[in-house]
Design a protein around this motif. Structure first.
Motif, mmCIF file in Angstrom:
data_model
loop_
_atom_site.group_PDB
_atom_site.id
_atom_site.type_symbol
_atom_site.label_atom_id
_atom_site.label_comp_id
_atom_site.label_asym_id
_atom_site.label_seq_id
_atom_site.Cartn_x
_atom_site.Cartn_y
_atom_site.Cartn_z
ATOM 1 N N GLY A 71 -4.987 10.106 2.620
ATOM 2 C CA GLY A 71 -4.698 10.255 4.108
ATOM 3 C C GLY A 71 -4.333 11.422 4.491
ATOM 4 O O GLY A 71 -4.289 12.526 3.802
ATOM 5 N N ARG A 127 -10.252 2.548 5.807
ATOM 6 C CA ARG A 127 -8.996 2.817 5.777
ATOM 7 C C ARG A 127 -8.172 1.863 4.836
ATOM 8 O O ARG A 127 -7.177 2.393 4.141
ATOM 9 C CB ARG A 127 -8.391 2.276 7.427
ATOM 10 C CG ARG A 127 -7.004 2.363 7.213
ATOM 11 C CD ARG A 127 -6.372 2.061 8.881
ATOM 12 N NE ARG A 127 -5.078 2.677 8.857
ATOM 13 C CZ ARG A 127 -4.403 2.659 9.991
ATOM 14 N NH1 ARG A 127 -5.211 2.536 11.455
ATOM 15 N NH2 ARG A 127 -3.222 2.763 10.263
ATOM 16 N N ASN A 128 -8.643 0.862 4.439
ATOM 17 C CA ASN A 128 -8.272 -0.008 3.463
ATOM 18 C C ASN A 128 -8.116 0.958 2.138
ATOM 19 O O ASN A 128 -7.190 0.614 1.034
ATOM 20 C CB ASN A 128 -8.703 -1.288 3.117
ATOM 21 C CG ASN A 128 -8.160 -2.199 2.314
ATOM 22 O OD1 ASN A 128 -6.978 -2.647 2.151
ATOM 23 N ND2 ASN A 128 -8.943 -2.575 1.125
ATOM 24 N N ASP A 188 -5.336 3.439 2.041
ATOM 25 C CA ASP A 188 -4.163 2.741 2.208
ATOM 26 C C ASP A 188 -3.642 1.792 0.842
ATOM 27 O O ASP A 188 -2.571 1.679 0.276
ATOM 28 C CB ASP A 188 -3.654 1.739 3.203
ATOM 29 C CG ASP A 188 -3.978 2.467 4.599
ATOM 30 O OD1 ASP A 188 -3.378 3.712 4.416
ATOM 31 O OD2 ASP A 188 -3.942 1.882 5.745
ATOM 32 N N SER A 189 -4.683 1.528 0.120
ATOM 33 C CA SER A 189 -4.517 0.514 -1.170
ATOM 34 C C SER A 189 -4.694 1.365 -2.482
ATOM 35 O O SER A 189 -3.898 1.084 -3.378
ATOM 36 C CB SER A 189 -5.297 -0.804 -1.015
ATOM 37 O OG SER A 189 -6.524 -0.331 -1.107
#
Length: 596
Positions: free
Chosen positions: A158, A232-233, A236-237
């Motif tokens: 990110g 995005r997952n 984020d993960s």
């Protein structure tokens, strides 16, 4: 006669003749070496490295011997290389080696557009990544295929914006600052006057970060044909993932070693790697460098990069700056050249000295009476950088260009506490109420501080008036979007601070139109201020100028090792403060935002 000339110390002296012959010999050898090295194969793969912060322009020293090869390609050079490759039948395909990209998102957007045009021409563009991070991957996703080196990893964690505050530690040293901040969004002073960001600072930084984040998700998902929520997952993960995992998630197309990739090119084109690849800088030199190749009509691209300073304010080895005399000379060159039909003002500047920016605007407005001017804003055109853009009949920016920051501030250090801690005594004799008011060795009293603030306010009102005139707005309308507020290019378009979303190529087309040039002919570009090559230094015979350029190149190379330190927020402002004893009114971007 010869003896008489020797007595006068003329160029009949043996030492002088030897020097002249040596210079001519070196120049001749350099010319032949350049011509020999500029021969290109009939079919090759163009191998272009893309790395680092991607400066708008390369320094003079990049063209000097032993210096140019190590200098990363600038945005100016990268756009030229990709543009020339489109119509070059010798270029089979393009391999972009993307590594350690630290450029502002607006520059990545302009490169993406150039890559898209290259792909439209039928040239395949492949991205080769080595331990990529988000900025590397974002640009790579715009290519036909993405290859990650086997054995590396990907860090897609990110974006972030960091802010540093020095007020508390400086107070421990006996150093403090007084600021005339006009107005509350002009937050560059906060690194020196606060221990945490103001609500206004957080508001605008979050807005910039939101725009960059949304654009990143949209760009990758669009190019890779995956759902934005799915990507995005991943961020984020997973954050850190192997190339094999990225392949399984359809984020990349291949995992391979560099040698495996070279062998595939060798098999397809039937040549060994040594004869197959041509580097980006080599290709640029072989196709005419950054100079116009024909004698036809052209458009001058006048660059204003780095900090805007008064004449002589820059130092050898210092970061890129643009002073008034440099702009004046560049404009005069463009105006005197009958082949130059229009001017594109290319801006990549956070601003700087308010008076210098105002003087540049005046020069540009006078030039516009003779030839059309269009402004093209690159990574940042804020404060004084935005002020000079007002000279353009039209202003272009990328969606994520840091724009606006219409405002000024002045910052005065108080070193009185430091003197007290070190036991240094200061005795001052004055004549006149305010003779010692602006000294850095004591704080302002109330009357002096009021005058300090009034000066900043007067310059702010002048800035507002300039924007109102240039953008055909009322002062009240300008003030509503000013006050130091910073905008992304996309938001700047919505509030009327720019005219169009687009890059350098779009600005050139508009300038071509305004100058009534042949719309079907592609104009040559004359980049100003002109960069001298080492051969030109030699032919000029000015040893001192060549020595100065070499010294500057060595210093820039050495200081490059300290780049992480010099990019700390607040360092640009601090350099200005250290230039003179007197406080300066600065038209500088409100917060040194680095999104990474």
């Amino acid at each position: 006669m010869a003896d008489k000339n020797r007595e006068k110390g003329g160029c009949f002296r043996a030492g002088c003749l030897t020097a002249v012959v040596a210079v001519l010999l070196l120049a001749g050898l350099g010319w032949f070496a350049q011509q020999w090295g500029n021969r290109l194969p009939g079919r090759f793969v163009l191998r272009v490295p893309v790395s680092g912060a991607i400066d708008e322009r390369s320094p003079d020293a990049a063209s000097l011997p032993l210096g140019g090869a190590r200098q990363p390609l600038s945005l100016e050079e990268l756009l030229t290389i990709l543009d020339r490759a489109r119509a070059d039948k010798r270029v089979d395909s393009v391999l972009l080696e993307i590594d350690g990209l630290g450029a502002p998102a607006a520059k990545a957007q302009e490169l993406e557009r150039s890559i898209a045009e290259l792909r439209k021409s039928g040239k395949k563009v492949t991205a080769l990544l080595d331990t990529p991070e988000d900025k590397d991957y974002r640009l790579a996703a715009a290519c036909d295929s993405v290859i990650v080196r086997k054995g590396s990893w990907m860090m897609l964690d990110g974006l972030k914006a960091e802010m540093f505050f020095f007020s508390d530690p400086l107070k421990k040293l006996g150093v403090s600052f007084q600021a005339a901040q006009w107005k509350k969004y002009k937050s560059a002073v906060e690194s020196f006057t606060r221990s945490s960001p103001s609500p206004e600072n957080l508001e605008e930084t979050n807005a910039l970060l939101d725009d960059a984040w949304a654009d990143y998700l949209d760009s990758v998902s669009r190019h890779r044909h995956i759902d934005p929520a799915e990507f995005r997952n991943v961020v984020d993960s997973l954050a850190v993932l192997t190339p094999e995992k990225a392949l399984a998630l359809r984020l990349v197309d291949r995992v391979a070693t560099e040698r495996q990739l070279e062998k595939e090119y060798e098999e397809r084109l039937g040549k060994p790697a040594g004869e197959l690849f041509v580097g980006g800088r080599e290709y640029l030199g072989a196709t005419g460098g950054m100079r116009p190749k024909s004698s036809g009509d052209r458009i001058a691209v006048v660059a204003i990069t780095g900090m805007i300073v008064s004449d002589g304010a820059g130092g050898v080895g210092e970061a890129e700056v643009t002073d008034v005399s440099t702009v004046k000379q560049a404009l005069q060159t463009a105006l005197d050249d009958p082949k130059v039909k229009a001017i594109v003002l290319r801006i990549d500047s956070p601003g700087g000295d308010a008076l210098a920016a105002s003087t540049m605007l005046e020069l540009l407005q006078e030039a516009r009476l003779q030839k059309p001017i269009v402004a093209s804003m690159s990574g940042v055109a804020a404060s004084g950088g935005y002020m000079v853009a007002l000279a353009g009949s039209k202003i272009f920016a990328e969606p994520l260009t840091i724009t606006g920051s219409i405002g000024v501030f002045s910052l005065k250090p108080d070193l009185g506490g430091l003197l007290e801690k070190t036991g240094i005594r200061r005795e001052v004799l004055t004549r006149g109420r305010f003779a010692d008011a602006y000294t850095p060795f004591k704080a302002f009293d109330d009357a002096s501080f009021r005058k300090f603030v009034e000066t900043a306010g007067t310059i702010y009102d002048d800035f507002i008036a300039k924007v109102a005139k240039g953008r055909k707005m009322t002062p009240a309308e300008v003030d509503a979007v000013a006050g130091g507020r910073v905008w992304s290019g996309k938001r700047a378009l919505e509030v009327g601070l720019i005219d169009r979303i687009g890059g350098l190529a779009d600005a050139v087309q508009e300038a071509q139109k305004l100058a009534k040039m042949d719309a079907k002919a592609k104009p040559e570009l004359l980049y100003l201020p002109a960069r001298k090559t080492w051969l030109e230094y030699l032919l000029a015979g000015d040893a001192s100028e060549l020595a100065s350029a070499l010294t500057a190149g060595v210093l820039r190379q050495s200081l490059g090792e300290l780049e992480p330190l010099t990019r700390l927020p607040g360092t640009k402002t601090a350099r200005f403060l250290l230039r003179t004893e007197e406080p300066q009114v600065l038209a500088l971007d409100p917060v040194e935002v680095t999104i990474k």
